[in-house]
Design an enzyme around this catalytic site. Structure first.
Site, PDB file in Angstrom:
ATOM      1  N   LEU A 225      25.062 -29.969 -29.933  1.00 48.58           N
ATOM      2  CA  LEU A 225      25.931 -30.732 -29.421  1.00 48.58           C
ATOM      3  C   LEU A 225      25.628 -32.375 -29.831  1.00 48.58           C
ATOM      4  O   LEU A 225      26.199 -33.366 -29.599  1.00 48.58           O
ATOM      5  CB  LEU A 225      25.471 -31.065 -27.797  1.00 48.58           C
ATOM      6  CG  LEU A 225      25.543 -29.873 -27.115  1.00 48.58           C
ATOM      7  CD1 LEU A 225      25.162 -30.184 -25.599  1.00 48.58           C
ATOM      8  CD2 LEU A 225      27.157 -29.421 -26.811  1.00 48.58           C
TER       9      LEU A 225
ATOM     10  N   TYR B  19       6.328 -27.788 -31.939  1.00 46.45           N
ATOM     11  CA  TYR B  19       6.914 -28.518 -30.856  1.00 46.45           C
ATOM     12  C   TYR B  19       5.769 -28.754 -29.856  1.00 46.45           C
ATOM     13  O   TYR B  19       5.825 -29.445 -28.953  1.00 46.45           O
ATOM     14  CB  TYR B  19       7.910 -27.637 -30.289  1.00 46.45           C
ATOM     15  CG  TYR B  19       9.350 -27.229 -31.111  1.00 46.45           C
ATOM     16  CD1 TYR B  19       9.618 -27.767 -32.234  1.00 46.45           C
ATOM     17  CD2 TYR B  19      10.034 -26.360 -30.533  1.00 46.45           C
ATOM     18  CE1 TYR B  19      10.707 -27.939 -32.842  1.00 46.45           C
ATOM     19  CE2 TYR B  19      11.198 -25.916 -31.040  1.00 46.45           C
ATOM     20  CZ  TYR B  19      11.596 -26.867 -32.188  1.00 46.45           C
ATOM     21  OH  TYR B  19      12.571 -26.554 -32.940  1.00 46.45           O
TER      22      TYR B  19
ATOM     23  N   ARG C  30      22.538 -29.148 -16.126  1.00 47.94           N
ATOM     24  CA  ARG C  30      22.838 -28.973 -17.514  1.00 47.94           C
ATOM     25  C   ARG C  30      22.715 -27.330 -17.934  1.00 47.94           C
ATOM     26  O   ARG C  30      23.519 -26.867 -18.915  1.00 47.94           O
ATOM     27  CB  ARG C  30      22.508 -30.066 -18.127  1.00 47.94           C
ATOM     28  CG  ARG C  30      23.127 -31.445 -17.956  1.00 47.94           C
ATOM     29  CD  ARG C  30      22.451 -32.579 -18.914  1.00 47.94           C
ATOM     30  NE  ARG C  30      23.158 -33.812 -18.462  1.00 47.94           N
ATOM     31  CZ  ARG C  30      22.775 -35.068 -18.965  1.00 47.94           C
ATOM     32  NH1 ARG C  30      21.725 -34.992 -19.840  1.00 47.94           N
ATOM     33  NH2 ARG C  30      23.342 -35.933 -18.473  1.00 47.94           N
TER      34      ARG C  30
ATOM     35  N   SER D 251      18.128 -28.476 -22.709  1.00 48.15           N
ATOM     36  CA  SER D 251      17.947 -29.563 -21.767  1.00 48.15           C
ATOM     37  C   SER D 251      16.857 -29.097 -20.847  1.00 48.15           C
ATOM     38  O   SER D 251      16.258 -27.950 -20.748  1.00 48.15           O
ATOM     39  CB  SER D 251      19.340 -29.373 -20.896  1.00 48.15           C
ATOM     40  OG  SER D 251      19.161 -30.054 -19.804  1.00 48.15           O
TER      41      SER D 251
ATOM     42  N   HIS E 263      10.390 -22.782 -40.943  1.00 49.44           N
ATOM     43  CA  HIS E 263      11.126 -23.861 -40.158  1.00 49.44           C
ATOM     44  C   HIS E 263      11.784 -24.987 -40.988  1.00 49.44           C
ATOM     45  O   HIS E 263      12.948 -25.180 -40.864  1.00 49.44           O
ATOM     46  CB  HIS E 263       9.850 -24.459 -39.616  1.00 49.44           C
ATOM     47  CG  HIS E 263      10.249 -25.419 -38.270  1.00 49.44           C
ATOM     48  ND1 HIS E 263       9.723 -25.695 -37.130  1.00 49.44           N
ATOM     49  CD2 HIS E 263      11.687 -26.167 -37.795  1.00 49.44           C
ATOM     50  CE1 HIS E 263      10.297 -26.521 -36.283  1.00 49.44           C
ATOM     51  NE2 HIS E 263      11.616 -26.730 -36.796  1.00 49.44           N
TER      52      HIS E 263
ATOM     53  N   ILE F  80      21.741 -22.740 -29.553  1.00 49.56           N
ATOM     54  CA  ILE F  80      20.526 -23.086 -28.580  1.00 49.56           C
ATOM     55  C   ILE F  80      20.507 -24.346 -28.189  1.00 49.56           C
ATOM     56  O   ILE F  80      19.743 -25.001 -28.304  1.00 49.56           O
ATOM     57  CB  ILE F  80      19.176 -22.564 -29.357  1.00 49.56           C
ATOM     58  CG1 ILE F  80      18.877 -23.312 -30.802  1.00 49.56           C
ATOM     59  CG2 ILE F  80      19.097 -20.997 -29.393  1.00 49.56           C
ATOM     60  CD1 ILE F  80      17.767 -23.304 -31.576  1.00 49.56           C
TER      61      ILE F  80
ATOM     62  N   ASP G 140      14.270 -20.366 -27.793  1.00 51.71           N
ATOM     63  CA  ASP G 140      13.984 -20.807 -29.277  1.00 51.71           C
ATOM     64  C   ASP G 140      12.654 -21.892 -29.094  1.00 51.71           C
ATOM     65  O   ASP G 140      12.897 -22.918 -28.505  1.00 51.71           O
ATOM     66  CB  ASP G 140      14.927 -21.305 -29.943  1.00 51.71           C
ATOM     67  CG  ASP G 140      14.567 -21.547 -31.368  1.00 51.71           C
ATOM     68  OD1 ASP G 140      15.068 -20.780 -32.086  1.00 51.71           O
ATOM     69  OD2 ASP G 140      14.318 -22.837 -31.716  1.00 51.71           O
TER      70      ASP G 140
ATOM     71  N   ASN H  34      25.782 -25.238 -19.357  1.00 47.20           N
ATOM     72  CA  ASN H  34      25.893 -24.900 -20.816  1.00 47.20           C
ATOM     73  C   ASN H  34      25.772 -23.274 -20.825  1.00 47.20           C
ATOM     74  O   ASN H  34      26.233 -22.885 -21.939  1.00 47.20           O
ATOM     75  CB  ASN H  34      24.303 -25.348 -21.448  1.00 47.20           C
ATOM     76  CG  ASN H  34      24.257 -26.662 -21.690  1.00 47.20           C
ATOM     77  OD1 ASN H  34      25.158 -27.749 -21.864  1.00 47.20           O
ATOM     78  ND2 ASN H  34      22.999 -27.422 -22.008  1.00 47.20           N
TER      79      ASN H  34
END
Length: 275
Positions: free
Chosen positions: A191, A51, A237, A232, A109, A229, A46, A241
């Protein structure tokens, strides 16, 4: 390789229930993170135009050698491109950066509701979907009233609403509104950027199952049917995950985590955010 369950969207397309998010990963580091994820068994990535790392994602996908039909790629339309024609130009630019001829899921978005531009943009996404440039289309950060206005256009119902959702912000009204319309909920920041990992019910469940608090929270999402999603860049990790399919939280553990809801938002509010 871990077998990741799939969620069937309202147009019949399937999406892996767990994928890798790349928010805030610099483009120069994105190729390594995505490569690590693909080697670990992830098949859903994703990203988003804003970004600034679609190029890194694309390079990792190309270098992986994996068949295109085994990969699920999501990207997003930024607020400055909310318009029917602008959406077309924006997706074509994203596809160029990704090195792809189509994406699997294209999302608006943010609604940026000070204007109705997201409604024009939605019609642009419908055009792109009809042309096969996106296998599914959806939205991100839409509140129930925004979903209502898109559905009221009478065309395609969004396949996904990607929203901030974690134990401290469970967004129950929005998730319920999506479910009532046949829209899958996908959790970003699942998280809470680590803010919930020291909560007593989560720590207790982690001890009981011999897993990490992050694995408990991801399992909580998965057992309630959400797409997640986690992000990391750390190989250990990224692997951990994904290692969340060998245990089940009890009903009591799920209820205890549900009780942590407290409007603990980590990102902007969709009703006011304008980019």
């Amino acid at each position: 390789m871990t077998a990741i369950p799939a969620v069937t969207l309202n147009n019949g397309v399937t999406i892996p229930q767990l994928g890798l998010g790349v928010f805030q990963i610099p483009d120069a580091e994105t190729r390594a993170a995505v490569t690590t994820a693909l080697e670990a068994g992830y098949r859903s990535i994703d990203t988003a135009a804003v970004y600034g790392n679609e190029t890194g994602v694309g390079r990792a996908l190309a270098a992986s050698g994996l068949p295109r039909d085994e990969l699920f790629v999501t990207t997003k339309l930024w607020i400055t491109d909310l318009g029917r024609r602008a959406a077309r130009d924006a997706l074509r630019a994203s596809l160029d950066r990704l090195g792809l001829d189509r994406v699997d899921l294209y999302l608006i978005h943010w609604p940026a509701p000070a204007t109705d531009a997201y409604l024009d943009a939605w019609q642009g996404l419908e055009d792109l979907y009809a042309e096969g440039l996106a296998r599914a289309i959806g939205v991100s950060n839409f509140l129930p009233e925004h979903l209502d206005r898109v559905v009221a256009l009478g065309g395609t119902v969004p396949a996904v609403n990607q929203i901030e959702l974690h134990p401290a912000l469970q967004n129950r009204e929005t998730a319920a509104a999506a479910a009532a319309r046949g829209i899958a909920t996908e959790a970003w920041s699942p998280l809470a950027q680590g803010a919930v990992l020291t909560e007593a019910p989560i720590v207790a469940a982690a001890r009981a199952h011999g897993v990490t608090p992050a694995q408990v929270v991801l399992r909580w999402h998965l057992q309630q049917g959400r797409i997640v999603i986690p992000k990391s860049v750390t190989p250990a990790r990224i692997a951990a995950n994904l290692d969340v399919f060998g245990f089940d939280l009890t009903a009591a553990e799920l209820t205890a985590i549900d009780a942590l809801d407290r409007a603990g938002r980590t990102g902007p509010h969709p009703a006011t955010f304008q980019g």
